[in-house]
Motif scaffolding. Structure first.
Motif, PDB file in Angstrom:
ATOM      1  N   MET A 217       0.838  -1.181   0.000  1.00 58.02           N
ATOM      2  CA  MET A 217       0.000   0.000   0.000  1.00 58.02           C
ATOM      3  C   MET A 217       0.882   1.243   0.000  1.00 58.02           C
ATOM      4  O   MET A 217       1.777   1.386   0.821  1.00 58.02           O
ATOM      5  CB  MET A 217      -0.883  -0.013   1.242  1.00 58.02           C
ATOM      6  CG  MET A 217      -1.806   1.168   1.324  1.00 58.02           C
ATOM      7  SD  MET A 217      -2.916   0.939   2.717  1.00 58.02           S
ATOM      8  CE  MET A 217      -3.120   2.622   3.175  1.00 58.02           C
ATOM      9  N   THR A 218       0.632   2.153  -0.890  1.00 55.74           N
ATOM     10  CA  THR A 218       1.368   3.401  -0.966  1.00 55.74           C
ATOM     11  C   THR A 218       0.676   4.428  -0.079  1.00 55.74           C
ATOM     12  O   THR A 218      -0.527   4.578  -0.127  1.00 55.74           O
ATOM     13  CB  THR A 218       1.395   3.914  -2.418  1.00 55.74           C
ATOM     14  OG1 THR A 218       1.952   2.895  -3.237  1.00 55.74           O
ATOM     15  CG2 THR A 218       2.222   5.170  -2.531  1.00 55.74           C
ATOM     16  N   THR A 219       1.453   5.123   0.721  1.00 55.06           N
ATOM     17  CA  THR A 219       0.876   6.165   1.559  1.00 55.06           C
ATOM     18  C   THR A 219       1.163   7.515   0.948  1.00 55.06           C
ATOM     19  O   THR A 219       2.068   7.666   0.135  1.00 55.06           O
ATOM     20  CB  THR A 219       1.452   6.116   2.991  1.00 55.06           C
ATOM     21  OG1 THR A 219       2.857   6.256   2.898  1.00 55.06           O
ATOM     22  CG2 THR A 219       1.106   4.808   3.679  1.00 55.06           C
TER      23      THR A 219
ATOM     24  N   ASN B 258      -0.542  10.588  -3.648  1.00 55.22           N
ATOM     25  CA  ASN B 258      -1.035   9.299  -3.189  1.00 55.22           C
ATOM     26  C   ASN B 258      -1.524   8.519  -4.403  1.00 55.22           C
ATOM     27  O   ASN B 258      -2.362   9.015  -5.148  1.00 55.22           O
ATOM     28  CB  ASN B 258      -2.169   9.507  -2.173  1.00 55.22           C
ATOM     29  CG  ASN B 258      -2.494   8.245  -1.411  1.00 55.22           C
ATOM     30  OD1 ASN B 258      -1.723   7.295  -1.400  1.00 55.22           O
ATOM     31  ND2 ASN B 258      -3.642   8.247  -0.760  1.00 55.22           N
ATOM     32  N   TYR B 259      -0.983   7.321  -4.592  1.00 57.61           N
ATOM     33  CA  TYR B 259      -1.360   6.479  -5.733  1.00 57.61           C
ATOM     34  C   TYR B 259      -1.239   7.229  -7.054  1.00 57.61           C
ATOM     35  O   TYR B 259      -2.085   7.126  -7.933  1.00 57.61           O
ATOM     36  CB  TYR B 259      -2.781   5.945  -5.561  1.00 57.61           C
ATOM     37  CG  TYR B 259      -2.941   5.067  -4.352  1.00 57.61           C
ATOM     38  CD1 TYR B 259      -2.344   3.812  -4.294  1.00 57.61           C
ATOM     39  CD2 TYR B 259      -3.684   5.491  -3.253  1.00 57.61           C
ATOM     40  CE1 TYR B 259      -2.481   3.002  -3.187  1.00 57.61           C
ATOM     41  CE2 TYR B 259      -3.831   4.685  -2.134  1.00 57.61           C
ATOM     42  CZ  TYR B 259      -3.228   3.438  -2.112  1.00 57.61           C
ATOM     43  OH  TYR B 259      -3.359   2.639  -1.010  1.00 57.61           O
TER      44      TYR B 259
ATOM     45  N   ARG C 267      -1.621  10.300  -7.666  1.00 53.97           N
ATOM     46  CA  ARG C 267      -2.479  11.482  -7.752  1.00 53.97           C
ATOM     47  C   ARG C 267      -1.882  12.579  -6.876  1.00 53.97           C
ATOM     48  O   ARG C 267      -1.456  12.325  -5.753  1.00 53.97           O
ATOM     49  CB  ARG C 267      -3.882  11.125  -7.255  1.00 53.97           C
ATOM     50  CG  ARG C 267      -4.918  12.199  -7.436  1.00 53.97           C
ATOM     51  CD  ARG C 267      -6.268  11.717  -6.938  1.00 53.97           C
ATOM     52  NE  ARG C 267      -6.239  11.624  -5.486  1.00 53.97           N
ATOM     53  CZ  ARG C 267      -6.991  12.367  -4.677  1.00 53.97           C
ATOM     54  NH1 ARG C 267      -7.853  13.206  -5.156  1.00 53.97           N
ATOM     55  NH2 ARG C 267      -6.892  12.240  -3.373  1.00 53.97           N
TER      56      ARG C 267
END
Length: 165
Positions: free
Chosen positions: A1-3, A120-121, A123
């Motif tokens: 998971m990317t924070t 984030n992701y 964006r």
């Protein structure tokens, strides 16, 4: 998971600099301002949103370490873009024993450099950058920490406070 990884903002405060003026409303509808806190040393931490996992953990960590802060005469103020109503429910739900301040227009967050570009992701967007400050009785910064992590932050802050003396 990317924070979310906050990008640097233009505003960064250093120890000894004057904290910006502010006036916000707490979870009970009372006004709290820099002027009203002069003569008090306090912790002011900025978090993105009530009732999210990381923010819940951080708030509960502050709650669970209330005695550590009170033994140093350090009241804690949590600031988020949430409304007074949301903060009131958040405080009740988690039995928070410190003051929450509503900054829905993020004016104070911007003044403190705690609002800026985040990714984030893939964006990019503007949002709150998790940050913590210790403000002295004279209204100047004793500690300024940007891009802090929710998990373990309160314990690190307490260690950092010991080194301040």
């Amino acid at each position: 998971m990317t924070t979310a990884t906050p990008e640097p903002t233009n505003i960064r405060f250093m120890v000894g600099e004057e904290a910006p003026d502010f006036e916000l409303v707490d979870q009970q509808g009372n006004k709290v301002s820099k002027k009203s806190l002069l003569g008090t040393r306090y912790v002011m931490y900025f978090y993105p949103a009530a009732n999210t996992p990381a923010c819940n953990q951080q708030a509960c960590d502050f709650r669970d370490h209330a005695m550590d802060f009170s033994s140093q005469d350090l009241p804690v103020y949590g600031v988020s873009p949430d409304s007074v109503e949301v903060l009131s429910k958040f405080a009740d739900k988690h039995s928070l024993n410190f003051t929450l301040l509503a900054d829905p227009e993020h004016e104070v967050s911007e003044k403190f450099g705690a609002w800026g570009e985040k990714k984030n992701y893939g964006r990019t967007y503007q949002g709150l950058i998790r940050s913590t400050f210790v403000i002295g009785e004279d209204g100047t910064f004793e500690l300024a920490q940007y891009n802090v992590r929710a998990k373990g932050h309160v314990e690190k802050l307490l260690r950092d406070l010991k080194s301040l003396g």
